[in-house]
Design an enzyme around this catalytic site. Structure first.
Site, PDB file in Angstrom:
ATOM      1  N   GLY A 259     111.423 -17.880  12.520  1.00 29.40           N
ATOM      2  CA  GLY A 259     111.519 -17.027  11.342  1.00 29.40           C
ATOM      3  C   GLY A 259     112.852 -17.059  10.640  1.00 29.40           C
ATOM      4  N   GLU A 301     112.269 -21.160  18.098  1.00 27.78           N
ATOM      5  CA  GLU A 301     111.217 -21.961  17.466  1.00 27.78           C
ATOM      6  C   GLU A 301     111.424 -22.084  15.954  1.00 27.78           C
ATOM      7  OE1 GLU A 301     107.780 -19.754  18.555  1.00 27.78           O
ATOM      8  OE2 GLU A 301     107.798 -20.406  20.649  1.00 27.78           O
ATOM      9  N   GLY A 303     111.051 -23.689  12.328  1.00 28.47           N
ATOM     10  CA  GLY A 303     110.145 -24.610  11.649  1.00 28.47           C
ATOM     11  C   GLY A 303     110.590 -24.821  10.227  1.00 28.47           C
ATOM     12  N   ARG A 304     110.438 -23.766   9.423  1.00 28.40           N
ATOM     13  CA  ARG A 304     110.853 -23.806   8.023  1.00 28.40           C
ATOM     14  C   ARG A 304     112.317 -24.216   7.881  1.00 28.40           C
ATOM     15  NH1 ARG A 304     108.921 -19.995   4.286  1.00 28.40           N
ATOM     16  NH2 ARG A 304     108.249 -18.770   6.083  1.00 28.40           N
ATOM     17  N   TYR A 344     102.757 -15.023  -1.477  1.00 28.63           N
ATOM     18  CA  TYR A 344     103.923 -14.228  -1.086  1.00 28.63           C
ATOM     19  C   TYR A 344     104.893 -13.930  -2.228  1.00 28.63           C
ATOM     20  CZ  TYR A 344     102.455 -16.389   3.349  1.00 28.63           C
ATOM     21  OH  TYR A 344     101.725 -16.856   4.412  1.00 28.63           O
ATOM     22  N   CYS A 371      92.133 -23.389 -11.837  1.00 27.01           N
ATOM     23  CA  CYS A 371      91.399 -22.373 -12.590  1.00 27.01           C
ATOM     24  C   CYS A 371      91.641 -20.981 -12.028  1.00 27.01           C
ATOM     25  CB  CYS A 371      89.916 -22.709 -12.588  1.00 27.01           C
ATOM     26  SG  CYS A 371      89.552 -24.292 -13.372  1.00 27.01           S
ATOM     27  N   TYR A 401     105.359 -25.482   4.750  1.00 28.88           N
ATOM     28  CA  TYR A 401     104.253 -24.662   4.279  1.00 28.88           C
ATOM     29  C   TYR A 401     103.783 -25.049   2.884  1.00 28.88           C
ATOM     30  CZ  TYR A 401     105.635 -22.030   8.356  1.00 28.88           C
ATOM     31  OH  TYR A 401     105.962 -21.688   9.648  1.00 28.88           O
TER      32      TYR A 401
END
Length: 444
Positions: A259, A301, A303-304, A344, A371, A401
């Protein structure tokens, strides 16, 4: 504008602060990443296209290893995964955190050691668990009471599997309510406050096939303050102390999840990794000293924070529409390749690349081709006033993501991924074609 000159190359250090460190301009408007001009990549591979700077990915892995030399660093595969990424993580000494049989099988068939993989998931399917046991995954993080008996039965009376328990510490942290996972009353983990975590742990300890190695928590995503992690350390060590007193078990591992927040636009905050490492280690030592516990091995952990800043998304402008209130710049991608603004409210800072302009900047909203009125990629951003169809827009911090959350909306096909390094580009993931889409449609 502050620049550093090196022969004919100018390294830009103002509005490209959230771009990969290899970003350069050979001349105004000609932006390159990894030594490859972005306009050249768009012409060669088409748009939309994701560009991934291999050097930036590897450098971020090494930054984590340097900051946490005694910890186990697991790359959170959900951010973005492909075979090249798997090889880079292996070569840089990181483990993997996966959330499905698909991510797990891709990693193992690409040659990644299964014992360096941790399987997560709040609702693991029978296939997820069967694949994990068949391939010999290192640890499985138990997220619900139902998994305990199911996993023990799958392991069998003579089998053995290392597990952790995902605990809800009751801490609110994260950039948006939909990505705060350390709070009560949400789908992940087992709560300390209502006793469900303690009850699950007692059941696991009664299963000889399951070896409990530690506790896991994940507070959320896009956290830019160290304080929530320190609070999590205290609560998790407190639980470990109670488990020692009640069951006589001393757990050797503590996983604080990821995070770690990054900046998507110049001037935004990101998590100070050096401060995080220093303060978490100090807090962990102090809490364990008070509790009379040995210091467990730390697991994190990210990731981003590894993949996100290494990626660029390139789009071609299809239309410019001026209304009474605003100017809309429509591009050839949108929410099918980046749903995050719609989900988000994420804000990006797109940049015109591939041509020089001296026009003043004007406020526009960059929208997608889909659309949906909510198909907005970047609301109220500054672009040159002469932006026009055919122009190339680059959106930084697009490595996490984006493709992993891409959809088949309007059947436009998912973009390819191109790796750049040292002036060379290579295809990692090809574009999803109409033939791919047709081949899945088998009914008449």
């Amino acid at each position: 504008m502050t620049t550093v000159h090196d022969s004919a190359v100018t390294t830009v250090t103002d509005d490209l602060t959230v771009w990969p460190a290899t970003t350069t301009e050979t001349r105004p408007g000609d932006t390159a990443v990894g030594g490859v001009p972005l306009a050249e990549l768009a012409d060669r591979f088409g748009t939309p296209v994701y560009v991934l700077d291999e050097a930036e990915v590897r450098d971020r892995c090494r930054t984590y290893r340097d900051a946490f030399p005694d910890a186990e660093v697991l790359y959170a595969a959900k951010a973005f995964l492909c075979r090249a990424m798997i090889h880079w993580m292996d070569q840089e000494g990181l483990g993997l955190d996966v959330c499905s049989a698909g991510e797990l099988e891709l990693a193992v068939t690409a040659g990644f050691p299964a014992d360096r993989i941790v399987l997560h998931g709040n609702a693991k399917s029978p296939r997820d668990l069967e694949t994990a046991l068949r391939l010999g995954v290192g640890r499985i993080v138990i997220d619900s009471p139902a998994e305990i008996a199911r996993l023990a039965a799958a392991v069998g009376p003579r089998g053995h599997q290392e597990v952790m328990v995902r605990v809800v510490p009751g801490i609110s942290a994260g950039g948006h309510e939909k990505i705060r996972t350390g709070t009560e009353d949400q789908k992940f983990g087992l709560s300390i406050s209502d006793g469900y975590a303690q009850h699950a742990i007692a059941r696991i300890l009664d299963q000889p096939q399951l070896r409990l190695t530690g506790l896991h928590c994940h507070l959320g995503s896009q956290i830019t303050s160290v304080k929530p992690y320190l609070a999590a350390v205290r609560r998790m060590v407190g639980l470990m102390s109670r488990l020692r007193d009640q069951h006589g078990v001393v757990l050797p591992e503590l996983d604080l999840g990821g995070g770690h927040g990054i900046a998507y636009r110049p001037g935004e905050r990101s998590l100070d990794l050096t401060a995080l490492a220093r303060k978490v280690r100090a807090e962990l030592r102090a809490a364990c000293a008070v509790a009379g516990l040995p210091v467990p091995r730390l697991i994190i952990e990210p990731g981003r924070a590894i993949a996100g800043p290494a990626g660029i998304a390139l789009y071609r402008v299809l239309a410019v529409k001026r209304t009474g209130l605003r100017t809309y710049v429509a591009v050839d991608g949108g929410m099918s390749d980046n749903p995050r603004p719609a989900l988000y409210g994420v804000r990006y800072a797109p940049r015109l690349v591939g041509r020089r302009t001296t026009d003043d900047r004007t406020r526009v909203t960059v929208v997608g081709r889909h659309c949906e009125a909510g198909d907005v990629l970047a609301a109220d951003v500054d672009l040159p006033a002469d932006v026009r169809p055919g122009d190339l827009l680059a959106v930084p911090v697009a490595g996490a993501y984006h493709l992993s959350m891409a959809s088949g909306y309007n059947l436009v096909g998912r973009p390819p991924v191109i790796a750049v390094r040292d002036g060379r580009a290579r295809l990692l993931v090809r574009r999803e074609s109409l033939d791919d889409i047709r081949s899945r449609d088998v009914g008449v």
